[in-house]
Write an enzyme that holds these catalytic residues in place. Structure first.
Site, PDB file in Angstrom:
ATOM      1  N   ALA A  23       0.830  -1.220   0.000  1.00  0.00           N
ATOM      2  CA  ALA A  23       0.000   0.000   0.000  1.00  0.00           C
ATOM      3  C   ALA A  23       0.862   1.266   0.000  1.00  0.00           C
ATOM      4  O   ALA A  23       0.792   2.072  -0.925  1.00  0.00           O
ATOM      5  CB  ALA A  23      -0.938  -0.013   1.215  1.00  0.00           C
ATOM      6  N   ARG A  34       3.294  11.214 -10.537  1.00  0.00           N
ATOM      7  CA  ARG A  34       2.362  12.284 -10.938  1.00  0.00           C
ATOM      8  C   ARG A  34       2.964  13.680 -10.762  1.00  0.00           C
ATOM      9  O   ARG A  34       2.437  14.649 -11.260  1.00  0.00           O
ATOM     10  CB  ARG A  34       1.072  12.187 -10.124  1.00  0.00           C
ATOM     11  N   CYS A  55      -6.992  -5.668   2.404  1.00  0.00           N
ATOM     12  CA  CYS A  55      -8.300  -5.445   3.047  1.00  0.00           C
ATOM     13  C   CYS A  55      -9.408  -6.220   2.341  1.00  0.00           C
ATOM     14  O   CYS A  55     -10.433  -6.547   2.948  1.00  0.00           O
ATOM     15  CB  CYS A  55      -8.642  -3.961   3.031  1.00  0.00           C
ATOM     16  N   ASN A 320      -1.971   4.867   3.153  1.00  0.00           N
ATOM     17  CA  ASN A 320      -2.087   5.647   1.923  1.00  0.00           C
ATOM     18  C   ASN A 320      -1.818   7.128   2.151  1.00  0.00           C
ATOM     19  O   ASN A 320      -1.125   7.769   1.361  1.00  0.00           O
ATOM     20  CB  ASN A 320      -3.472   5.431   1.310  1.00  0.00           C
ATOM     21  N   TYR A 441     -31.716  14.943   7.156  1.00  0.00           N
ATOM     22  CA  TYR A 441     -32.822  14.091   7.621  1.00  0.00           C
ATOM     23  C   TYR A 441     -33.878  13.911   6.539  1.00  0.00           C
ATOM     24  O   TYR A 441     -34.338  14.886   5.931  1.00  0.00           O
ATOM     25  CB  TYR A 441     -33.504  14.675   8.875  1.00  0.00           C
TER      26      TYR A 441
HETATM   27  C1  LIG Z   1      -7.124  -9.428   6.106  1.00  0.00           C
HETATM   28  C2  LIG Z   1      -6.820  -7.978   6.265  1.00  0.00           C
HETATM   29  C3  LIG Z   1      -7.851  -7.050   6.230  1.00  0.00           C
HETATM   30  C4  LIG Z   1      -7.578  -5.704   6.380  1.00  0.00           C
HETATM   31  N1  LIG Z   1      -8.620  -4.821   6.346  1.00  0.00           N
HETATM   32  C5  LIG Z   1      -8.372  -3.501   6.472  1.00  0.00           C
HETATM   33  C6  LIG Z   1      -9.434  -2.567   6.372  1.00  0.00           C
HETATM   34  O1  LIG Z   1     -10.597  -2.936   6.147  1.00  0.00           O
HETATM   35  N2  LIG Z   1      -9.149  -1.249   6.533  1.00  0.00           N
HETATM   36  C7  LIG Z   1      -7.868  -0.799   6.745  1.00  0.00           C
HETATM   37  O2  LIG Z   1      -7.659   0.419   6.861  1.00  0.00           O
HETATM   38  N3  LIG Z   1      -6.830  -1.680   6.825  1.00  0.00           N
HETATM   39  C8  LIG Z   1      -7.051  -2.998   6.692  1.00  0.00           C
HETATM   40  N4  LIG Z   1      -6.003  -3.894   6.741  1.00  0.00           N
HETATM   41  C9  LIG Z   1      -4.641  -3.389   6.982  1.00  0.00           C
HETATM   42  C10 LIG Z   1      -3.984  -2.976   5.678  1.00  0.00           C
HETATM   43  O3  LIG Z   1      -3.994  -4.050   4.798  1.00  0.00           O
HETATM   44  C11 LIG Z   1      -2.553  -2.541   5.964  1.00  0.00           C
HETATM   45  O4  LIG Z   1      -2.625  -1.433   6.824  1.00  0.00           O
HETATM   46  C12 LIG Z   1      -1.807  -2.173   4.705  1.00  0.00           C
HETATM   47  O5  LIG Z   1      -1.641  -3.281   3.875  1.00  0.00           O
HETATM   48  C13 LIG Z   1      -0.434  -1.610   5.069  1.00  0.00           C
HETATM   49  O6  LIG Z   1       0.284  -1.394   3.918  1.00  0.00           O
HETATM   50  P1  LIG Z   1       1.871  -1.290   3.936  1.00  0.00           P
HETATM   51  O7  LIG Z   1       2.287  -1.043   2.526  1.00  0.00           O
HETATM   52  O8  LIG Z   1       2.301  -0.326   4.962  1.00  0.00           O
HETATM   53  O9  LIG Z   1       2.405  -2.685   4.461  1.00  0.00           O
HETATM   54  P2  LIG Z   1       2.164  -4.248   3.986  1.00  0.00           P
HETATM   55  O10 LIG Z   1       0.814  -4.336   3.429  1.00  0.00           O
HETATM   56  O11 LIG Z   1       2.552  -5.016   5.154  1.00  0.00           O
HETATM   57  O12 LIG Z   1       3.235  -4.362   2.826  1.00  0.00           O
HETATM   58  C14 LIG Z   1       4.594  -4.377   3.065  1.00  0.00           C
HETATM   59  C15 LIG Z   1       5.287  -5.110   1.952  1.00  0.00           C
HETATM   60  O13 LIG Z   1       6.696  -4.998   2.129  1.00  0.00           O
HETATM   61  C16 LIG Z   1       7.306  -6.269   1.918  1.00  0.00           C
HETATM   62  N5  LIG Z   1       8.576  -6.297   2.648  1.00  0.00           N
HETATM   63  C17 LIG Z   1       8.753  -6.357   3.990  1.00  0.00           C
HETATM   64  N6  LIG Z   1      10.068  -6.367   4.283  1.00  0.00           N
HETATM   65  C18 LIG Z   1      10.728  -6.319   3.105  1.00  0.00           C
HETATM   66  C19 LIG Z   1      12.099  -6.305   2.753  1.00  0.00           C
HETATM   67  N7  LIG Z   1      13.048  -6.328   3.690  1.00  0.00           N
HETATM   68  N8  LIG Z   1      12.430  -6.263   1.458  1.00  0.00           N
HETATM   69  C20 LIG Z   1      11.475  -6.230   0.488  1.00  0.00           C
HETATM   70  N9  LIG Z   1      10.147  -6.247   0.762  1.00  0.00           N
HETATM   71  C21 LIG Z   1       9.781  -6.279   2.060  1.00  0.00           C
HETATM   72  C22 LIG Z   1       6.251  -7.225   2.481  1.00  0.00           C
HETATM   73  O14 LIG Z   1       6.472  -8.535   2.009  1.00  0.00           O
HETATM   74  C23 LIG Z   1       4.995  -6.609   1.911  1.00  0.00           C
HETATM   75  O15 LIG Z   1       4.813  -7.025   0.592  1.00  0.00           O
HETATM   76  C24 LIG Z   1      -6.243  -5.260   6.580  1.00  0.00           C
HETATM   77  C25 LIG Z   1      -5.196  -6.186   6.613  1.00  0.00           C
HETATM   78  C26 LIG Z   1      -5.479  -7.531   6.444  1.00  0.00           C
HETATM   79  C27 LIG Z   1      -4.346  -8.515   6.482  1.00  0.00           C
END
Ligand SMILES: Cc1cc2nc3c(=O)[nH]c(=O)nc-3n(C[C@H](O)[C@H](O)[C@H](O)COP(=O)(O)OP(=O)(O)OC[C@H]3O[C@@H](n4cnc5c(N)ncnc54)[C@H](O)[C@@H]3O)c2cc1C
Length: 466
Positions: A23, A34, A55, A320, A441
């Site tokens: 994300a 952009r 999510c 985001n 309302y």
């Molecule tokens: C089932 C589920 C449902 C969810 N529902 C919601 C929701 O409804 N609303 C909401 O706000 N949030 C929700 N979330 C949370 C949301 O998905 C996360 O907050 C979001 O994905 C965070 O994004 P991120 O990019 O910070 O991290 P992540 O999604 O954790 O992505 C990090 C990426 O970095 C990679 N990475 C890690 N270390 C390394 C490295 N050393 N080298 C290379 N790559 C690496 C990982 O493999 C991963 O691909 C949900 C999460 C799950 C699991």
């Protein structure tokens, strides 16, 4: 390591290296692309896909979305067409700030390369906690975080012989998996070691939610609190779950959903300061304590706008916004991300649960003089055929008269009310100002006095009486 191979050669463009691609990383990439900022973007991820919606995974498992590819927001080619380079199956193993370089290992060949950066963004996210339960490595024990986890779980529940499931952990991800399994006609046991599920809500609200879930689930869902799983049994695959109170539960699969931890180890090793729960500490411009290293998303600590304390609330919504903020600052412009309220929403079979700001429990912990009102009302005019109950709890500081938080659940529009409170908190409104809010309302949408304003009026009356 390839001897001193620098993957990116020197040229005039600023070299932006991004680690992590779900994300926050893709958000930074998209925003930079952009902008008019002259840069070369290289995004590295250890996965074989980027930019997907974790999510959406519970709804894919449920069957609402048939094709997992639909969860992909942007494909690598879409970024590459615009000039960014996306490196799949590449793990960052080390950050060396003194030389402004990172080590990147190919997850297939094991080959390590040096990559130089002008600015680095760490968006490594979080990973599921796997508790040290006996036989935790048996087959059919899953966690849910990545796209492939969702596909694996869905494949398992699609097998004809899969009839029973255990979910360990009663947080919001556990609830979303529970809904997916229930809708696939499985008998499900949820086991939560705390006295209440959904610990982000106040206990009495969690208990009401639990009762509602069990009530609408036709005896197919069993929620066990105050008990924990101590071992798994089975030959090569899990067949039984044993709890600390001696319950033995037969099962065809288990999902462990007991929480997540930040992927912050490579940052720590590089001397980057960590904060709450070992998440990376950043300022409001997403800068770490080391020059030209930024971080965003689930791997960073948050600042709570009501408690004014550091916290860690890993959510896609924040990831985001933080990614956007990081990109603006990386490009030399100015943006500041103020912090979070922890606003969240989830659902279970038509029941919406939502909250923002502080619960009563947390507000008291932070020393606020708390006054609350909880009420259950129809979300629309009572005579409308689709009017549904909604329960709202408002948390206010009596001395400052400031709104601290709200929790709402019910078959009606709970999140609409919670989002309204989130706006009021961001605007630093007092309860007196809030109850004059000019809300919409008409009978199909609300009541003449919206249930949220009724809750506010009750608090206002209490403050005047005391
Ligand atoms: C089932 C589920 C449902 C969810 N529902 C919601 C929701 O409804 N609303 C909401 O706000 N949030 C929700 N979330 C949370 C949301 O998905 C996360 O907050 C979001 O994905 C965070 O994004 P991120 O990019 O910070 O991290 P992540 O999604 O954790 O992505 C990090 C990426 O970095 C990679 N990475 C890690 N270390 C390394 C490295 N050393 N080298 C290379 N790559 C690496 C990982 O493999 C991963 O691909 C949900 C999460 C799950 C699991």
């Amino acid at each position: 390591m390839d001897n001193n191979i620098a993957e990116n050669s020197k040229n005039d463009l600023q070299k932006i290296v991004i680690i992590g691609g779900v994300a926050a990383g893709p958000k930074i990439t998209a925003k930079l692309l952009r902008s008019n900022f002259a840069c070369q973007i290289d995004l590295y991820t250890e996965e074989d896909m980027i930019s997907y919606s974790s999510c959406g995974l519970p709804y894919f498992i449920e069957g609402l979305i048939e094709d997992p590819q639909r969860l992909i927001v942007r494909r690598p080619e879409q970024f590459e067409e615009k000039g960014a380079k996306i490196h799949l199956n590449k793990r960052c193993t080390k950050i060396i700030p003194e030389e402004k370089k990172v080590l990147i290992q190919d997850t297939k060949s094991g080959i390590i390369k040096e990559v130089f950066y002008d600015k680095l963004a760490i968006t490594t996210g979080a990973r599921p906690i796997i508790p040290p339960i006996e036989n935790v490595h048996l087959k059919n024990i899953f966690t849910l975080r990545k796209l492939q986890d969702g596909i694996n779980i869905k494949n398992k529940i699609k097998e004809k012989e899969t009839k029973k499931a255990v979910i360990i952990g009663g947080g919001y991800i556990g609830i979303e998996i529970l809904e997916a399994f229930y809708k696939n006609d499985l008998e499900v046991f949820m086991i939560e070691q705390n006295p209440h599920i959904l610990p982000i809500f106040d206990p009495e609200i969690s208990d009401m939610i639990k009762e509602s879930i069990v009530d609408i689930s036709n005896g197919k869902v069993h929620i066990i609190t105050d008990d924990s799983v101590v071992s798994f049994e089975g030959k090569d695959k899990v067949e039984r779950v044993i709890t600390s109170k001696g319950q033995i539960i037969d099962t065809d699969l288990v999902v462990i959903a007991v929480g997540v931890i930040p992927n912050s180890e490579i940052a720590k090793d590089a001397g980057i300061e960590l904060g709450f729960k070992n998440a990376i500490r950043v300022n409001n411009r997403m800068q770490t304590n080391i020059k030209d290293i930024y971080a965003a998303g689930d791997c960073i600590e948050n600042f709570h706008l009501v408690s004014k304390n550091y916290c860690w609330i890993p959510l896609g919504s924040s990831a985001n916004k933080e990614g956007r903020c990081a990109a603006i600052n990386i490009s030399g412009q100015y943006d500041a991300f103020p912090g979070v309220l922890g606003s969240a929403v989830t659902r279970y079979d038509g029941l919406t649960m939502s909250l923002t700001g502080l619960t009563e429990t947390d507000a008291k912990k932070y020393g606020f003089e708390v006054i609350t009102s909880t009420m259950t009302k129809k979300d629309k005019a009572g005579y409308m055929p689709d009017a549904e109950n909604i329960t709202i709890k408002l948390v206010v500081d009596k001395r400052l008269r400031k709104i601290l938080g709200a929790q709402a659940f019910g078959s009606g529009d709970a999140d609409k009310r919670v989002n309204t409170v989130a706006s009021a908190i961001m605007a630093d409104q007092t309860i007196d100002e809030f109850l004059h809010l000019d809300m919409t309302y008409a009978p199909p949408f609300s009541t003449a006095v919206d249930p949220l304003l009724s809750a506010a009026l009750v608090i206002n009356n209490q403050i005047f009486k005391s």
